[in-house]
Write an enzyme that holds these catalytic residues in place. Structure first.
Site, PDB file in Angstrom:
ATOM      1  N   ARG A 121       0.815  -1.236   0.000  1.00 24.96           N
ATOM      2  CA  ARG A 121       0.000   0.000   0.000  1.00 24.96           C
ATOM      3  C   ARG A 121       0.835   1.267   0.000  1.00 24.96           C
ATOM      4  O   ARG A 121       0.367   2.331   0.378  1.00 24.96           O
ATOM      5  CB  ARG A 121      -0.965   0.032   1.189  1.00 24.96           C
ATOM      6  CG  ARG A 121      -1.985  -1.070   1.128  1.00 24.96           C
ATOM      7  CD  ARG A 121      -3.178  -0.797   2.000  1.00 24.96           C
ATOM      8  NE  ARG A 121      -4.059  -1.946   1.945  1.00 24.96           N
ATOM      9  CZ  ARG A 121      -3.865  -3.042   2.675  1.00 24.96           C
ATOM     10  NH1 ARG A 121      -2.875  -3.104   3.533  1.00 24.96           N
ATOM     11  NH2 ARG A 121      -4.672  -4.057   2.543  1.00 24.96           N
ATOM     12  N   LYS A 178       2.915  11.935 -10.570  1.00 29.57           N
ATOM     13  CA  LYS A 178       2.085  11.026 -11.371  1.00 29.57           C
ATOM     14  C   LYS A 178       2.911   9.797 -11.727  1.00 29.57           C
ATOM     15  O   LYS A 178       4.017   9.929 -12.257  1.00 29.57           O
ATOM     16  CB  LYS A 178       1.658  11.701 -12.672  1.00 29.57           C
ATOM     17  CG  LYS A 178       0.517  12.678 -12.524  1.00 29.57           C
ATOM     18  CD  LYS A 178       0.033  13.064 -13.917  1.00 29.57           C
ATOM     19  CE  LYS A 178      -0.977  14.176 -13.879  1.00 29.57           C
ATOM     20  NZ  LYS A 178      -1.395  14.570 -15.237  1.00 29.57           N
ATOM     21  N   GLU A 211      10.221  19.767 -24.631  1.00 32.74           N
ATOM     22  CA  GLU A 211       9.425  20.056 -23.424  1.00 32.74           C
ATOM     23  C   GLU A 211       9.969  21.304 -22.725  1.00 32.74           C
ATOM     24  O   GLU A 211       9.218  22.065 -22.125  1.00 32.74           O
ATOM     25  CB  GLU A 211       9.434  18.864 -22.453  1.00 32.74           C
ATOM     26  CG  GLU A 211       8.818  17.576 -23.006  1.00 32.74           C
ATOM     27  CD  GLU A 211       7.293  17.516 -22.928  1.00 32.74           C
ATOM     28  OE1 GLU A 211       6.651  18.486 -22.474  1.00 32.74           O
ATOM     29  OE2 GLU A 211       6.733  16.474 -23.349  1.00 32.74           O
ATOM     30  N   LYS A 222       7.613  23.507 -13.596  1.00 36.79           N
ATOM     31  CA  LYS A 222       6.708  22.370 -13.400  1.00 36.79           C
ATOM     32  C   LYS A 222       6.310  22.264 -11.935  1.00 36.79           C
ATOM     33  O   LYS A 222       5.135  22.069 -11.610  1.00 36.79           O
ATOM     34  CB  LYS A 222       7.350  21.066 -13.867  1.00 36.79           C
ATOM     35  CG  LYS A 222       6.505  19.844 -13.465  1.00 36.79           C
ATOM     36  CD  LYS A 222       6.211  18.867 -14.536  1.00 36.79           C
ATOM     37  CE  LYS A 222       5.162  17.862 -14.076  1.00 36.79           C
ATOM     38  NZ  LYS A 222       5.224  16.596 -14.785  1.00 36.79           N
ATOM     39  N   GLU A 270      -4.637  18.339 -11.387  1.00 39.71           N
ATOM     40  CA  GLU A 270      -5.013  18.800 -12.719  1.00 39.71           C
ATOM     41  C   GLU A 270      -6.473  19.181 -12.872  1.00 39.71           C
ATOM     42  O   GLU A 270      -7.210  18.612 -13.655  1.00 39.71           O
ATOM     43  CB  GLU A 270      -4.638  17.731 -13.773  1.00 39.71           C
ATOM     44  CG  GLU A 270      -4.617  18.343 -15.166  1.00 39.71           C
ATOM     45  CD  GLU A 270      -3.951  17.466 -16.211  1.00 39.71           C
ATOM     46  OE1 GLU A 270      -3.087  16.650 -15.850  1.00 39.71           O
ATOM     47  OE2 GLU A 270      -4.302  17.616 -17.380  1.00 39.71           O
ATOM     48  N   ARG A 322      -2.676  23.191 -13.977  1.00 40.73           N
ATOM     49  CA  ARG A 322      -1.806  22.099 -14.434  1.00 40.73           C
ATOM     50  C   ARG A 322      -2.074  21.776 -15.901  1.00 40.73           C
ATOM     51  O   ARG A 322      -1.211  21.271 -16.601  1.00 40.73           O
ATOM     52  CB  ARG A 322      -1.971  20.850 -13.545  1.00 40.73           C
ATOM     53  CG  ARG A 322      -0.921  19.770 -13.826  1.00 40.73           C
ATOM     54  CD  ARG A 322      -0.807  18.718 -12.734  1.00 40.73           C
ATOM     55  NE  ARG A 322       0.244  17.745 -13.049  1.00 40.73           N
ATOM     56  CZ  ARG A 322       0.764  16.895 -12.181  1.00 40.73           C
ATOM     57  NH1 ARG A 322       0.353  16.852 -10.942  1.00 40.73           N
ATOM     58  NH2 ARG A 322       1.711  16.054 -12.557  1.00 40.73           N
ATOM     59  N   ASN A 326      -0.224  20.973 -20.749  1.00 40.85           N
ATOM     60  CA  ASN A 326      -0.621  20.223 -21.946  1.00 40.85           C
ATOM     61  C   ASN A 326      -0.464  21.028 -23.228  1.00 40.85           C
ATOM     62  O   ASN A 326      -0.881  20.572 -24.295  1.00 40.85           O
ATOM     63  CB  ASN A 326      -2.076  19.763 -21.826  1.00 40.85           C
ATOM     64  CG  ASN A 326      -2.227  18.709 -20.760  1.00 40.85           C
ATOM     65  OD1 ASN A 326      -1.311  17.923 -20.516  1.00 40.85           O
ATOM     66  ND2 ASN A 326      -3.361  18.699 -20.099  1.00 40.85           N
ATOM     67  N   HIS A 352       0.178  19.365 -26.479  1.00 39.48           N
ATOM     68  CA  HIS A 352      -0.036  17.935 -26.272  1.00 39.48           C
ATOM     69  C   HIS A 352      -1.336  17.419 -26.870  1.00 39.48           C
ATOM     70  O   HIS A 352      -1.467  16.216 -27.090  1.00 39.48           O
ATOM     71  CB  HIS A 352       0.028  17.594 -24.782  1.00 39.48           C
ATOM     72  CG  HIS A 352       1.441  17.525 -24.268  1.00 39.48           C
ATOM     73  ND1 HIS A 352       2.294  18.606 -24.314  1.00 39.48           N
ATOM     74  CD2 HIS A 352       2.158  16.501 -23.722  1.00 39.48           C
ATOM     75  CE1 HIS A 352       3.465  18.245 -23.805  1.00 39.48           C
ATOM     76  NE2 HIS A 352       3.418  16.976 -23.439  1.00 39.48           N
ATOM     77  N   HIS A 354      -0.528  14.391 -28.933  1.00 42.17           N
ATOM     78  CA  HIS A 354      -1.008  13.037 -28.622  1.00 42.17           C
ATOM     79  C   HIS A 354      -1.747  12.429 -29.810  1.00 42.17           C
ATOM     80  O   HIS A 354      -1.624  11.232 -30.085  1.00 42.17           O
ATOM     81  CB  HIS A 354      -1.948  13.062 -27.408  1.00 42.17           C
ATOM     82  CG  HIS A 354      -1.219  13.217 -26.102  1.00 42.17           C
ATOM     83  ND1 HIS A 354      -1.772  13.857 -25.013  1.00 42.17           N
ATOM     84  CD2 HIS A 354       0.013  12.819 -25.714  1.00 42.17           C
ATOM     85  CE1 HIS A 354      -0.894  13.848 -24.007  1.00 42.17           C
ATOM     86  NE2 HIS A 354       0.197  13.232 -24.412  1.00 42.17           N
ATOM     87  N   HIS A 393       7.983  11.302 -28.314  1.00 42.87           N
ATOM     88  CA  HIS A 393       6.921  12.126 -27.742  1.00 42.87           C
ATOM     89  C   HIS A 393       7.164  13.636 -27.959  1.00 42.87           C
ATOM     90  O   HIS A 393       6.281  14.359 -28.420  1.00 42.87           O
ATOM     91  CB  HIS A 393       6.784  11.798 -26.251  1.00 42.87           C
ATOM     92  CG  HIS A 393       5.901  12.725 -25.507  1.00 42.87           C
ATOM     93  ND1 HIS A 393       4.530  12.750 -25.702  1.00 42.87           N
ATOM     94  CD2 HIS A 393       6.176  13.698 -24.589  1.00 42.87           C
ATOM     95  CE1 HIS A 393       4.006  13.695 -24.920  1.00 42.87           C
ATOM     96  NE2 HIS A 393       4.985  14.277 -24.236  1.00 42.87           N
TER      97      HIS A 393
END
Ligand code: NAD
Ligand code: ZN
Length: 375
Positions: A133, A155, A197, A239, A249, A253, A257, A260, A264, A277
Protein backbone atom coordinates in the site's frame (compact mmCIF):
# COMPACT_ATOMS: atom_id res chain seq x y z
CA UNK A 1 7.64 26.75 -3.07
CA UNK A 2 10.93 27.44 -1.38
CA UNK A 3 13.67 28.12 -3.76
CA UNK A 4 17.36 28.54 -3.28
CA UNK A 5 20.14 28.66 -5.77
CA UNK A 6 23.29 27.73 -3.90
CA UNK A 7 26.34 29.87 -4.48
CA UNK A 8 24.32 32.02 -6.80
CA UNK A 9 21.56 34.58 -6.70
CA UNK A 10 17.81 34.06 -6.67
CA UNK A 11 17.56 35.25 -10.23
CA UNK A 12 18.00 33.03 -13.25
CA UNK A 13 21.16 31.12 -12.31
CA UNK A 14 24.03 31.67 -14.69
CA UNK A 15 26.58 29.06 -13.69
CA UNK A 16 25.29 27.96 -10.32
CA UNK A 17 26.71 24.49 -9.64
CA UNK A 18 23.75 23.24 -7.62
CA UNK A 19 20.08 24.06 -7.27
CA UNK A 20 17.61 23.01 -4.59
CA UNK A 21 13.86 23.24 -4.92
CA UNK A 22 11.27 22.24 -2.34
CA UNK A 23 7.89 21.09 -3.57
CA UNK A 24 4.84 21.09 -1.31
CA UNK A 25 2.26 18.36 -1.93
CA UNK A 26 -1.04 17.39 -0.31
CA UNK A 27 0.84 14.78 1.71
CA UNK A 28 4.04 16.61 2.61
CA UNK A 29 7.02 18.06 0.90
CA UNK A 30 9.94 16.81 -1.14
CA UNK A 31 13.23 18.20 -2.34
CA UNK A 32 14.57 18.34 -5.87
CA UNK A 33 18.34 18.48 -6.02
CA UNK A 34 19.98 19.39 -9.30
CA UNK A 35 23.76 19.17 -9.43
CA UNK A 36 26.43 17.79 -11.78
CA UNK A 37 27.64 15.21 -9.25
CA UNK A 38 24.30 14.54 -7.57
CA UNK A 39 24.23 10.85 -8.53
CA UNK A 40 27.66 10.29 -6.95
CA UNK A 41 26.39 11.69 -3.65
CA UNK A 42 23.08 9.83 -3.78
CA UNK A 43 23.67 7.64 -0.71
CA UNK A 44 24.26 10.67 1.51
CA UNK A 45 21.28 12.49 0.01
CA UNK A 46 19.01 9.53 0.73
CA UNK A 47 20.25 9.36 4.32
CA UNK A 48 19.63 13.07 4.73
CA UNK A 49 16.11 12.67 3.31
CA UNK A 50 15.43 10.03 5.97
CA UNK A 51 14.86 7.30 3.42
CA UNK A 52 14.47 3.80 4.92
CA UNK A 53 17.70 1.80 5.03
CA UNK A 54 16.62 -1.01 2.68
CA UNK A 55 16.84 0.46 -0.77
CA UNK A 56 15.96 -1.28 -4.01
CA UNK A 57 17.23 0.25 -7.21
CA UNK A 58 14.90 -0.23 -10.16
CA UNK A 59 16.58 0.48 -13.48
CA UNK A 60 16.95 -0.83 -17.02
CA UNK A 61 19.80 -2.83 -18.55
CA UNK A 62 20.82 0.11 -20.73
CA UNK A 63 20.91 2.68 -17.98
CA UNK A 64 22.49 0.34 -15.45
CA UNK A 65 25.29 -0.53 -17.86
CA UNK A 66 26.07 3.14 -18.38
CA UNK A 67 25.59 4.50 -14.90
CA UNK A 68 25.16 1.69 -12.37
CA UNK A 69 28.69 2.17 -11.12
CA UNK A 70 27.87 5.64 -9.83
CA UNK A 71 25.31 4.15 -7.48
CA UNK A 72 27.45 1.33 -6.09
CA UNK A 73 27.34 2.58 -2.51
CA UNK A 74 23.59 3.24 -2.42
CA UNK A 75 22.52 -0.27 -1.45
CA UNK A 76 23.71 -3.84 -1.05
CA UNK A 77 20.49 -5.18 -2.59
CA UNK A 78 20.63 -6.55 -6.14
CA UNK A 79 19.32 -3.99 -8.64
CA UNK A 80 15.96 -4.85 -10.17
CA UNK A 81 16.45 -4.43 -13.91
CA UNK A 82 13.30 -4.13 -15.98
CA UNK A 83 12.95 -4.13 -19.76
CA UNK A 84 13.13 -0.73 -21.34
CA UNK A 85 10.81 1.04 -23.69
CA UNK A 86 7.23 2.19 -23.88
CA UNK A 87 5.94 -1.24 -24.88
CA UNK A 88 7.04 -2.66 -21.53
CA UNK A 89 5.28 0.06 -19.60
CA UNK A 90 2.51 -2.24 -18.46
CA UNK A 91 1.32 -4.15 -15.40
CA UNK A 92 3.41 -7.25 -16.17
CA UNK A 93 6.59 -5.20 -15.65
CA UNK A 94 5.23 -3.86 -12.36
CA UNK A 95 4.63 -7.51 -11.47
CA UNK A 96 8.29 -8.29 -12.01
CA UNK A 97 9.23 -5.59 -9.53
CA UNK A 98 6.78 -7.00 -6.95
CA UNK A 99 8.21 -10.50 -7.52
CA UNK A 100 11.77 -9.37 -6.94
CA UNK A 101 10.85 -7.38 -3.85
CA UNK A 102 8.76 -10.13 -2.28
CA UNK A 103 11.55 -12.63 -2.94
CA UNK A 104 14.02 -10.30 -1.26
CA UNK A 105 11.66 -9.87 1.68
CA UNK A 106 11.18 -6.12 1.17
CA UNK A 107 9.04 -4.75 3.98
CA UNK A 108 7.50 -1.41 4.92
CA UNK A 109 10.92 -0.14 5.87
CA UNK A 110 12.06 -0.42 2.27
CA UNK A 111 12.21 2.14 -0.49
CA UNK A 112 12.60 2.16 -4.25
CA UNK A 113 15.19 4.22 -6.10
CA UNK A 114 14.07 4.64 -9.73
CA UNK A 115 17.08 5.17 -12.00
CA UNK A 116 16.07 5.69 -15.61
CA UNK A 117 13.93 7.51 -18.12
CA UNK A 118 10.26 8.33 -17.83
CA UNK A 119 9.21 4.75 -18.46
CA UNK A 120 11.31 3.37 -15.59
CA UNK A 121 10.25 6.24 -13.31
CA UNK A 122 6.55 5.75 -14.02
CA UNK A 123 6.69 1.95 -13.66
CA UNK A 124 8.91 1.91 -10.56
CA UNK A 125 6.89 4.77 -9.05
CA UNK A 126 3.68 2.81 -9.56
CA UNK A 127 5.26 -0.28 -7.97
CA UNK A 128 6.24 1.91 -4.99
CA UNK A 129 2.75 3.43 -4.80
CA UNK A 130 1.17 -0.01 -4.52
CA UNK A 131 3.70 -2.32 -2.84
CA UNK A 132 2.44 -2.87 0.72
CA UNK A 133 0.00 0.00 0.00
CA UNK A 134 2.86 2.34 -0.63
CA UNK A 135 6.55 2.69 0.13
CA UNK A 136 8.75 5.71 -0.65
CA UNK A 137 10.28 6.22 -4.08
CA UNK A 138 13.21 8.43 -4.99
CA UNK A 139 13.37 9.48 -8.61
CA UNK A 140 16.79 9.63 -10.25
CA UNK A 141 15.90 10.58 -13.84
CA UNK A 142 18.37 9.81 -16.64
CA UNK A 143 16.70 11.29 -19.73
CA UNK A 144 16.16 14.99 -20.30
CA UNK A 145 12.42 14.38 -20.51
CA UNK A 146 12.45 12.64 -17.14
CA UNK A 147 14.68 15.34 -15.60
CA UNK A 148 12.43 18.21 -16.63
CA UNK A 149 9.05 16.55 -16.59
CA UNK A 150 8.11 13.04 -15.50
CA UNK A 151 10.17 12.82 -12.29
CA UNK A 152 8.43 15.89 -10.83
CA UNK A 153 4.76 15.98 -9.90
CA UNK A 154 3.94 12.58 -8.44
CA UNK A 155 2.09 11.03 -11.37
CA UNK A 156 3.05 7.37 -11.78
CA UNK A 157 1.48 4.61 -13.79
CA UNK A 158 1.44 2.27 -16.74
CA UNK A 159 -0.30 1.82 -20.07
CA UNK A 160 -3.19 -0.51 -20.85
CA UNK A 161 -3.65 -2.21 -24.21
CA UNK A 162 -6.57 0.21 -24.73
CA UNK A 163 -4.60 3.38 -24.08
CA UNK A 164 -1.64 5.21 -22.60
CA UNK A 165 -1.29 5.89 -18.87
CA UNK A 166 -4.77 4.55 -18.10
CA UNK A 167 -3.66 2.90 -14.85
CA UNK A 168 -1.89 4.99 -12.27
CA UNK A 169 -1.65 6.80 -8.98
CA UNK A 170 -0.48 10.00 -7.40
CA UNK A 171 2.61 9.08 -5.42
CA UNK A 172 4.86 12.08 -4.85
CA UNK A 173 8.52 11.08 -4.59
CA UNK A 174 10.43 11.24 -1.32
CA UNK A 175 13.09 13.14 -3.26
CA UNK A 176 14.18 13.84 -6.82
CA UNK A 177 17.90 13.75 -7.53
CA UNK A 178 18.90 15.17 -10.90
CA UNK A 179 22.41 14.81 -12.28
CA UNK A 180 22.76 16.47 -15.70
CA UNK A 181 25.97 14.48 -16.28
CA UNK A 182 23.87 11.35 -16.73
CA UNK A 183 22.62 12.87 -19.98
CA UNK A 184 26.06 12.52 -21.60
CA UNK A 185 25.18 9.02 -22.83
CA UNK A 186 21.68 9.86 -24.05
CA UNK A 187 21.17 9.44 -27.82
CA UNK A 188 20.82 12.80 -29.55
CA UNK A 189 17.26 12.17 -30.70
CA UNK A 190 16.15 11.32 -27.14
CA UNK A 191 17.88 14.43 -25.87
CA UNK A 192 16.22 16.59 -28.49
CA UNK A 193 12.84 15.07 -27.67
CA UNK A 194 13.23 16.23 -24.07
CA UNK A 195 14.36 19.65 -25.18
CA UNK A 196 11.00 20.30 -26.88
CA UNK A 197 9.42 20.06 -23.42
CA UNK A 198 11.86 22.74 -22.26
CA UNK A 199 10.69 24.91 -25.15
CA UNK A 200 7.14 24.20 -23.97
CA UNK A 201 7.95 25.54 -20.49
CA UNK A 202 9.44 28.61 -22.10
CA UNK A 203 6.31 29.29 -24.12
CA UNK A 204 3.88 28.71 -21.26
CA UNK A 205 5.79 30.45 -18.50
CA UNK A 206 9.14 32.06 -19.27
CA UNK A 207 10.44 34.04 -22.19
CA UNK A 208 13.84 34.07 -20.44
CA UNK A 209 13.99 30.26 -20.54
CA UNK A 210 12.84 30.25 -24.17
CA UNK A 211 15.54 32.70 -25.19
CA UNK A 212 18.25 30.98 -23.21
CA UNK A 213 17.41 27.65 -24.83
CA UNK A 214 17.82 29.15 -28.28
CA UNK A 215 21.00 30.96 -27.34
CA UNK A 216 22.66 27.94 -25.69
CA UNK A 217 21.46 25.32 -28.14
CA UNK A 218 24.94 24.23 -29.17
CA UNK A 219 26.21 23.91 -25.61
CA UNK A 220 23.05 22.08 -24.62
CA UNK A 221 23.43 19.54 -27.42
CA UNK A 222 27.08 19.14 -26.37
CA UNK A 223 25.66 18.24 -22.89
CA UNK A 224 27.70 20.99 -21.34
CA UNK A 225 26.74 20.77 -17.65
CA UNK A 226 26.93 24.50 -17.05
CA UNK A 227 24.50 25.08 -19.92
CA UNK A 228 22.23 22.23 -18.87
CA UNK A 229 21.94 23.00 -15.19
CA UNK A 230 20.09 26.34 -15.36
CA UNK A 231 17.79 25.10 -18.12
CA UNK A 232 16.88 21.89 -16.29
CA UNK A 233 16.49 23.80 -13.03
CA UNK A 234 14.23 26.47 -14.50
CA UNK A 235 12.08 23.80 -16.19
CA UNK A 236 11.74 21.92 -12.90
CA UNK A 237 10.92 25.15 -11.10
CA UNK A 238 8.11 25.89 -13.56
CA UNK A 239 6.71 22.37 -13.40
CA UNK A 240 6.99 22.25 -9.60
CA UNK A 241 5.29 25.59 -9.17
CA UNK A 242 2.42 24.53 -11.43
CA UNK A 243 1.85 21.13 -9.82
CA UNK A 244 2.06 22.73 -6.39
CA UNK A 245 -0.86 24.97 -7.29
CA UNK A 246 -2.86 22.18 -8.91
CA UNK A 247 -1.73 18.70 -7.97
CA UNK A 248 -4.68 16.85 -9.50
CA UNK A 249 -5.01 18.80 -12.72
CA UNK A 250 -8.26 20.68 -12.27
CA UNK A 251 -6.96 24.01 -13.50
CA UNK A 252 -3.54 25.50 -14.11
CA UNK A 253 -1.81 22.10 -14.43
CA UNK A 254 -3.62 21.83 -17.76
CA UNK A 255 -1.32 24.51 -19.18
CA UNK A 256 1.39 21.82 -19.14
CA UNK A 257 -0.62 20.22 -21.95
CA UNK A 258 0.35 22.98 -24.35
CA UNK A 259 1.18 21.25 -27.64
CA UNK A 260 -0.04 17.94 -26.27
CA UNK A 261 -3.57 17.82 -27.69
CA UNK A 262 -2.46 17.69 -31.32
CA UNK A 263 0.77 15.99 -30.20
CA UNK A 264 -1.01 13.04 -28.62
CA UNK A 265 -3.27 12.75 -31.66
CA UNK A 266 -0.23 12.63 -33.96
CA UNK A 267 1.31 9.93 -31.80
CA UNK A 268 -1.93 7.93 -31.78
CA UNK A 269 -2.61 8.05 -35.55
CA UNK A 270 0.96 6.90 -36.21
CA UNK A 271 0.62 4.19 -33.51
CA UNK A 272 3.41 5.63 -31.39
CA UNK A 273 5.97 4.55 -33.97
CA UNK A 274 6.89 7.61 -35.97
CA UNK A 275 7.54 10.27 -33.36
CA UNK A 276 9.39 10.50 -30.13
CA UNK A 277 6.92 12.13 -27.74
CA UNK A 278 8.67 15.51 -27.80
CA UNK A 279 8.71 15.57 -31.60
CA UNK A 280 4.93 15.16 -31.69
CA UNK A 281 4.67 17.90 -29.04
CA UNK A 282 6.80 20.16 -31.26
CA UNK A 283 4.23 19.79 -34.04
CA UNK A 284 1.46 20.21 -31.48
CA UNK A 285 2.97 23.51 -30.30
CA UNK A 286 3.22 24.71 -33.90
CA UNK A 287 -0.42 23.78 -34.54
CA UNK A 288 -1.66 25.44 -31.34
CA UNK A 289 0.33 28.56 -32.23
CA UNK A 290 -1.11 28.69 -35.74
CA UNK A 291 -4.59 28.34 -34.27
CA UNK A 292 -3.89 31.06 -31.70
CA UNK A 293 -2.65 33.42 -34.42
CA UNK A 294 -5.74 32.81 -36.54
CA UNK A 295 -7.90 33.62 -33.48
CA UNK A 296 -5.94 36.82 -33.02
CA UNK A 297 -4.74 35.94 -29.50
CA UNK A 298 -1.06 35.25 -30.33
CA UNK A 299 1.16 37.71 -32.22
CA UNK A 300 2.51 36.41 -35.54
CA UNK A 301 6.12 37.46 -34.72
CA UNK A 302 6.00 35.25 -31.60
CA UNK A 303 4.73 32.33 -33.66
CA UNK A 304 7.58 32.84 -36.10
CA UNK A 305 10.07 32.93 -33.27
CA UNK A 306 8.79 29.62 -31.93
CA UNK A 307 8.82 28.04 -35.39
CA UNK A 308 12.37 29.27 -35.95
CA UNK A 309 13.61 27.74 -32.70
CA UNK A 310 11.97 24.41 -33.53
CA UNK A 311 13.60 24.44 -36.98
CA UNK A 312 16.94 25.32 -35.42
CA UNK A 313 16.69 22.32 -33.10
CA UNK A 314 16.77 19.87 -35.98
CA UNK A 315 14.64 17.87 -38.36
CA UNK A 316 11.28 16.43 -37.36
CA UNK A 317 9.71 13.31 -38.88
CA UNK A 318 7.49 14.14 -41.88
CA UNK A 319 3.75 14.80 -41.52
CA UNK A 320 2.79 15.54 -45.15
CA UNK A 321 1.17 12.12 -45.58
CA UNK A 322 -1.08 12.49 -42.52
CA UNK A 323 -4.64 13.72 -42.84
CA UNK A 324 -5.45 16.87 -40.87
CA UNK A 325 -9.08 15.76 -40.60
CA UNK A 326 -8.08 12.39 -39.17
CA UNK A 327 -5.69 13.93 -36.64
CA UNK A 328 -8.29 16.54 -35.63
CA UNK A 329 -10.77 13.71 -35.12
CA UNK A 330 -8.27 11.80 -32.97
CA UNK A 331 -8.04 14.72 -30.49
CA UNK A 332 -11.62 14.00 -29.49
CA UNK A 333 -10.54 10.66 -28.10
CA UNK A 334 -7.99 12.37 -25.85
CA UNK A 335 -8.18 11.31 -22.21
CA UNK A 336 -8.25 15.00 -21.29
CA UNK A 337 -11.56 15.69 -23.02
CA UNK A 338 -13.80 16.75 -20.12
CA UNK A 339 -17.54 16.26 -20.48
CA UNK A 340 -17.07 16.32 -24.23
CA UNK A 341 -15.11 19.56 -24.08
CA UNK A 342 -11.54 19.77 -25.18
CA UNK A 343 -9.48 22.16 -23.09
CA UNK A 344 -7.13 23.61 -25.64
CA UNK A 345 -4.10 25.51 -24.37
CA UNK A 346 -3.28 28.50 -26.59
CA UNK A 347 -0.27 30.76 -26.26
CA UNK A 348 -0.94 34.47 -25.91
CA UNK A 349 2.75 35.46 -25.88
CA UNK A 350 6.04 33.64 -25.43
CA UNK A 351 5.68 33.14 -21.70
CA UNK A 352 1.88 33.14 -21.32
CA UNK A 353 -1.15 31.03 -22.24
CA UNK A 354 -4.91 30.93 -22.11
CA UNK A 355 -7.29 27.96 -22.27
CA UNK A 356 -10.07 27.70 -24.82
CA UNK A 357 -12.95 25.23 -24.53
CA UNK A 358 -14.58 26.17 -27.83
CA UNK A 359 -11.97 25.08 -30.37
CA UNK A 360 -13.81 23.51 -33.28
CA UNK A 361 -12.68 20.54 -35.36
CA UNK A 362 -12.58 22.87 -38.39
CA UNK A 363 -10.26 25.32 -36.71
CA UNK A 364 -7.95 22.56 -35.63
CA UNK A 365 -7.97 21.02 -39.09
CA UNK A 366 -6.94 24.34 -40.65
CA UNK A 367 -4.15 24.71 -38.09
CA UNK A 368 -2.88 21.21 -38.86
CA UNK A 369 -2.92 21.99 -42.57
CA UNK A 370 -1.01 25.17 -41.86
CA UNK A 371 1.81 23.10 -40.34
CA UNK A 372 1.99 20.74 -43.31
CA UNK A 373 -0.59 18.00 -42.95
CA UNK A 374 -2.69 17.14 -45.99
CA UNK A 375 -6.42 18.02 -45.94
N1 NAD B 1 4.70 10.89 -14.82
C1 NAD B 1 4.64 11.99 -15.54
O1 NAD B 1 4.23 13.05 -15.08
C2 NAD B 1 5.11 11.93 -16.96
C3 NAD B 1 5.31 13.12 -17.68
C4 NAD B 1 5.82 13.03 -18.98
C5 NAD B 1 6.09 11.79 -19.54
N2 NAD B 1 5.88 10.66 -18.81
C6 NAD B 1 6.17 9.33 -19.38
O2 NAD B 1 7.56 9.25 -19.66
C7 NAD B 1 7.76 8.25 -20.65
C8 NAD B 1 8.82 8.71 -21.64
O3 NAD B 1 10.02 8.90 -20.94
P1 NAD B 1 11.42 9.02 -21.71
O4 NAD B 1 11.27 9.96 -22.84
O5 NAD B 1 12.41 9.28 -20.67
O6 NAD B 1 11.61 7.61 -22.39
P2 NAD B 1 12.26 6.23 -21.90
O7 NAD B 1 12.14 6.05 -20.44
O8 NAD B 1 11.66 5.18 -22.77
O9 NAD B 1 13.80 6.41 -22.26
C9 NAD B 1 14.17 6.58 -23.61
C10 NAD B 1 15.34 5.70 -23.97
O10 NAD B 1 16.53 6.24 -23.43
C11 NAD B 1 17.31 5.25 -22.79
N3 NAD B 1 18.06 5.93 -21.73
C12 NAD B 1 17.57 6.45 -20.60
N4 NAD B 1 18.52 7.12 -19.94
C13 NAD B 1 19.64 7.01 -20.68
C14 NAD B 1 20.96 7.52 -20.54
N5 NAD B 1 21.31 8.32 -19.52
N6 NAD B 1 21.87 7.20 -21.49
C15 NAD B 1 21.51 6.43 -22.54
N7 NAD B 1 20.29 5.95 -22.75
C16 NAD B 1 19.36 6.24 -21.82
C17 NAD B 1 16.33 4.24 -22.34
O11 NAD B 1 16.96 2.99 -22.24
C18 NAD B 1 15.28 4.28 -23.45
O12 NAD B 1 15.63 3.41 -24.48
C19 NAD B 1 6.40 8.00 -21.28
O13 NAD B 1 5.95 6.73 -20.90
C20 NAD B 1 5.51 9.08 -20.70
O14 NAD B 1 4.17 8.66 -20.55
C21 NAD B 1 5.40 10.71 -17.55
ZN1 ZN C 1 4.98 15.78 -22.77
Amino acid sequence: MLLSYHRSTMSFPATSPSVHLNVRTSVGEYAIEIAPDASLRLAATLDAAGLPARRFIVSSQTVWRFHGERLQNVTTEEPILIPDGERYKHLATVGRIYDAMIRAGADRLSAIVALGGGVTGDVAGFAAATYLRGIPVVQVPTTLLAQVDSSVGGKVGVNHAMGKNLIGAFHPPAAVVIDPELLATLPRREFRSGLYEVVKYGVIASRALFERTGRDLKALFARNASALLPVVAESCRIKASIVEQDERESGIRRTLNFGHTAGHALEAVTRYRRFRHGEAVAYGMLAASALAVSRGVFPEPDRRELAALIVQMGPLPPVGDLSAAEVAEATRRDKKVLAGRLHFVLPTAIGATTTATDVTADELRSALQAIGLKP
